[in-house]
Design a protein around this motif. Structure first.
Motif, mmCIF file in Angstrom:
data_model
loop_
_atom_site.group_PDB
_atom_site.id
_atom_site.type_symbol
_atom_site.label_atom_id
_atom_site.label_comp_id
_atom_site.label_asym_id
_atom_site.label_seq_id
_atom_site.Cartn_x
_atom_site.Cartn_y
_atom_site.Cartn_z
ATOM 1 N N UNK A 1 0.868 -1.178 0.000
ATOM 2 C CA UNK A 1 0.000 0.000 0.000
ATOM 3 C C UNK A 1 0.903 1.225 0.000
ATOM 4 N N UNK A 2 0.840 2.025 -1.063
ATOM 5 C CA UNK A 2 1.778 3.141 -1.230
ATOM 6 C C UNK A 2 1.680 4.168 -0.114
ATOM 7 N N UNK A 3 0.477 4.489 0.292
ATOM 8 C CA UNK A 3 0.294 5.480 1.345
ATOM 9 C C UNK A 3 0.948 5.022 2.640
ATOM 10 N N UNK A 4 0.707 3.765 3.013
ATOM 11 C CA UNK A 4 1.273 3.230 4.246
ATOM 12 C C UNK A 4 2.783 3.068 4.118
ATOM 13 N N UNK A 5 3.246 2.676 2.945
ATOM 14 C CA UNK A 5 4.688 2.566 2.732
ATOM 15 C C UNK A 5 5.367 3.907 2.947
ATOM 16 N N UNK A 6 4.782 4.974 2.406
ATOM 17 C CA UNK A 6 5.362 6.311 2.573
ATOM 18 C C UNK A 6 5.423 6.692 4.048
ATOM 19 N N UNK A 7 4.348 6.439 4.788
ATOM 20 C CA UNK A 7 4.326 6.773 6.210
ATOM 21 C C UNK A 7 5.342 5.933 6.985
ATOM 22 N N UNK A 8 5.411 4.649 6.642
ATOM 23 C CA UNK A 8 6.364 3.759 7.308
ATOM 24 C C UNK A 8 7.791 4.252 7.108
ATOM 25 N N UNK A 9 8.149 4.566 5.874
ATOM 26 C CA UNK A 9 9.519 4.975 5.581
ATOM 27 C C UNK A 9 9.853 6.317 6.231
ATOM 28 N N UNK B 1 0.834 25.874 17.848
ATOM 29 C CA UNK B 1 1.291 27.252 17.607
ATOM 30 C C UNK B 1 1.744 27.428 16.163
ATOM 31 N N UNK B 2 1.578 28.619 15.647
ATOM 32 C CA UNK B 2 1.884 28.872 14.238
ATOM 33 C C UNK B 2 3.357 28.658 13.909
ATOM 34 N N UNK B 3 4.216 28.759 14.913
ATOM 35 C CA UNK B 3 5.657 28.596 14.654
ATOM 36 C C UNK B 3 6.122 27.155 14.812
ATOM 37 N N UNK B 4 5.176 26.203 14.908
ATOM 38 C CA UNK B 4 5.526 24.791 15.072
ATOM 39 C C UNK B 4 5.111 23.945 13.869
ATOM 40 N N UNK B 5 5.012 24.563 12.723
ATOM 41 C CA UNK B 5 4.654 23.817 11.526
ATOM 42 C C UNK B 5 5.868 23.076 10.983
ATOM 43 N N UNK B 6 5.638 21.888 10.461
ATOM 44 C CA UNK B 6 6.723 21.077 9.900
ATOM 45 C C UNK B 6 6.333 20.682 8.479
ATOM 46 N N UNK B 7 7.142 21.129 7.522
ATOM 47 C CA UNK B 7 6.828 20.863 6.120
ATOM 48 C C UNK B 7 6.831 19.371 5.797
ATOM 49 N N UNK B 8 7.470 18.559 6.633
ATOM 50 C CA UNK B 8 7.534 17.120 6.359
ATOM 51 C C UNK B 8 6.170 16.451 6.453
ATOM 52 N N UNK B 9 5.237 17.061 7.189
ATOM 53 C CA UNK B 9 3.917 16.436 7.317
ATOM 54 C C UNK B 9 3.193 16.378 5.981
ATOM 55 N N UNK B 10 3.562 17.240 5.047
ATOM 56 C CA UNK B 10 2.946 17.190 3.722
ATOM 57 C C UNK B 10 3.291 15.889 3.007
ATOM 58 N N UNK B 11 4.413 15.272 3.399
ATOM 59 C CA UNK B 11 4.857 14.048 2.742
ATOM 60 C C UNK B 11 3.986 12.845 3.079
ATOM 61 N N UNK B 12 3.186 12.953 4.130
ATOM 62 C CA UNK B 12 2.417 11.788 4.558
ATOM 63 C C UNK B 12 0.977 11.823 4.079
ATOM 64 N N UNK B 13 0.658 12.756 3.197
ATOM 65 C CA UNK B 13 -0.690 12.788 2.631
ATOM 66 C C UNK B 13 -0.930 11.505 1.843
ATOM 67 N N UNK B 14 -2.143 11.002 1.919
ATOM 68 C CA UNK B 14 -2.446 9.710 1.313
ATOM 69 C C UNK B 14 -2.200 9.701 -0.185
ATOM 70 N N UNK B 15 -1.637 8.586 -0.625
ATOM 71 C CA UNK B 15 -1.523 8.285 -2.041
ATOM 72 C C UNK B 15 -2.577 7.238 -2.374
ATOM 73 N N UNK C 1 -2.861 0.817 -3.917
ATOM 74 C CA UNK C 1 -1.683 -0.035 -3.845
ATOM 75 C C UNK C 1 -1.336 -0.508 -5.237
ATOM 76 N N UNK C 2 -0.509 -1.549 -5.311
ATOM 77 C CA UNK C 2 -0.120 -2.114 -6.595
ATOM 78 C C UNK C 2 -0.935 -3.383 -6.905
ATOM 79 N N UNK C 3 -2.032 -3.573 -6.254
ATOM 80 C CA UNK C 3 -2.741 -4.847 -6.395
ATOM 81 C C UNK C 3 -3.154 -5.139 -7.834
ATOM 82 N N UNK C 4 -3.394 -4.096 -8.608
ATOM 83 C CA UNK C 4 -3.854 -4.294 -9.983
ATOM 84 C C UNK C 4 -2.812 -5.006 -10.841
ATOM 85 N N UNK C 5 -1.549 -5.052 -10.372
ATOM 86 C CA UNK C 5 -0.520 -5.726 -11.163
ATOM 87 C C UNK C 5 -0.685 -7.238 -11.126
ATOM 88 N N UNK C 6 -1.225 -7.736 -10.012
ATOM 89 C CA UNK C 6 -1.508 -9.165 -9.866
ATOM 90 C C UNK C 6 -0.318 -10.026 -10.279
#
Length: 293
Positions: free
Chosen positions: A156-164, A269-283, A286-291
């Motif tokens: 699952x691409x979304x979960x893989x991204x979060x895991x990594x 707080x507004x000064x505690x934003x982390x740009x890395x959180x954008x990386x975990x948005x769902x994709x 998965x690759x299941x269609x490749x079968x």
């Protein structure tokens, strides 16, 4: 060293004081976990603060991995049955902790990617909040003997991204080596799926070992490994049962932590934003269609 221990305690007090003043973060955090953050961040207070914030933030964006975590749930019991995820009892002379992760069956129809990652993090949380002997580094060993190309269809691409992202930038460990043993000829195809998510410095730590080779022993003393790998650490089943019992005994903690460690983004707080959180948005999906077979 007394002076060093005094400084460690001062740093711990400073981090706990900082954490208590962060309205969006959980405040009920075990001292051993905070010490692990300090150690993995080389006692840089600013780096520790940023890592702690990201640790809880990414967990809050992944309820599929960090909620409804019951060691007795059927999906978790299935992971216990078909995988072996074991921290090895003894450390290397450099004080590195080693692990073995493997599928113990070639039947990938039984394997569910999200459940496996969730259970993996349950094991990690057990260690992070209970083991007060903090190693100088960590060495995962992935045995791919039972991994076929069909595994790609399980990702699952979304979960893989979060895991990594979580394992490379949030979890308080210091990765020293990564070993892929019993690597089949097609491991490159699976590695190609993972490669976009692997940081350059982590990629340099990865070593592949062919089936029936002894090259692993150049880095990991064979006696540290389980009996099944020619070592002296005891059987995989013995080590595994010990850790399953530890996870089971932590059942109430897991259930409570679904809510206890959530981040309240409305209070951030507004000064505690982390740009890395954008990386975990769902994709998508998965690759299941490749079968693949």
């Amino acid at each position: 060293m007394p002076d060093q221990e005094v400084q460690y305690n001062r740093d711990l007090v400073a981090i706990k004081d900082w954490l208590s003043k962060q309205p969006h973060l959980p405040h009920d955090v075990e001292d051993i976990l905070l010490r692990r953050f300090l150690s993995s961040c080389k006692y840089s207070l600013e780096r520790t603060k940023r890592t702690i914030d990201f640790f809880f933030t990414i967990r809050s964006t992944a309820p599929e991995l960090f909620c409804n975590r019951d060691p007795w749930a059927p999906e978790v019991r299935r992971v216990f049955e078909i995988t072996d995820m074991i921290p090895l009892p003894n450390k290397t002379k450099e004080n590195y902790k080693c692990f073995i992760y493997r599928l113990n069956t070639p039947d990938l129809d039984l394997f569910h990617f999200i459940d496996a990652v969730k259970t993996f993090f349950m094991l990690a949380d057990t260690r992070l909040t209970e083991d007060d002997d903090i190693p100088a580094g960590e060495i995962p060993i992935f045995d791919s003997a039972n991994v076929s190309l069909k595994f790609i269809g399980k990702i699952n691409l979304s979960v893989l991204r979060k895991y990594m992202l979580y394992t490379q930038e949030a979890i308080p460990i210091r990765l020293k080596q990564v070993h892929i043993i019993n690597a089949p000829a097609y491991i490159g195809k699976i590695h190609a799926i993972l490669k976009p998510f692997i940081k350059t410095e982590v990629a340099k730590l990865i070593k592949f070992h062919e089936p029936n080779s002894t090259t692993l022993y150049k880095d990991i003393p064979q006696e540290l490994l389980p009996n099944e790998y020619g070592g002296q650490a005891g059987s995989i089943e013995q080590i595994k049962r010990l850790w399953i019992k530890r996870i089971e005994s932590k059942r109430d903690w897991f259930i409570k932590n679904d809510k206890r460690w959530e981040v309240d983004e409305g209070l951030r707080p507004s000064n505690c934003r982390d740009e890395r959180t954008d990386k975990v948005k769902d994709l998508p999906g998965s690759f299941r269609s490749l079968a693949l077979d």
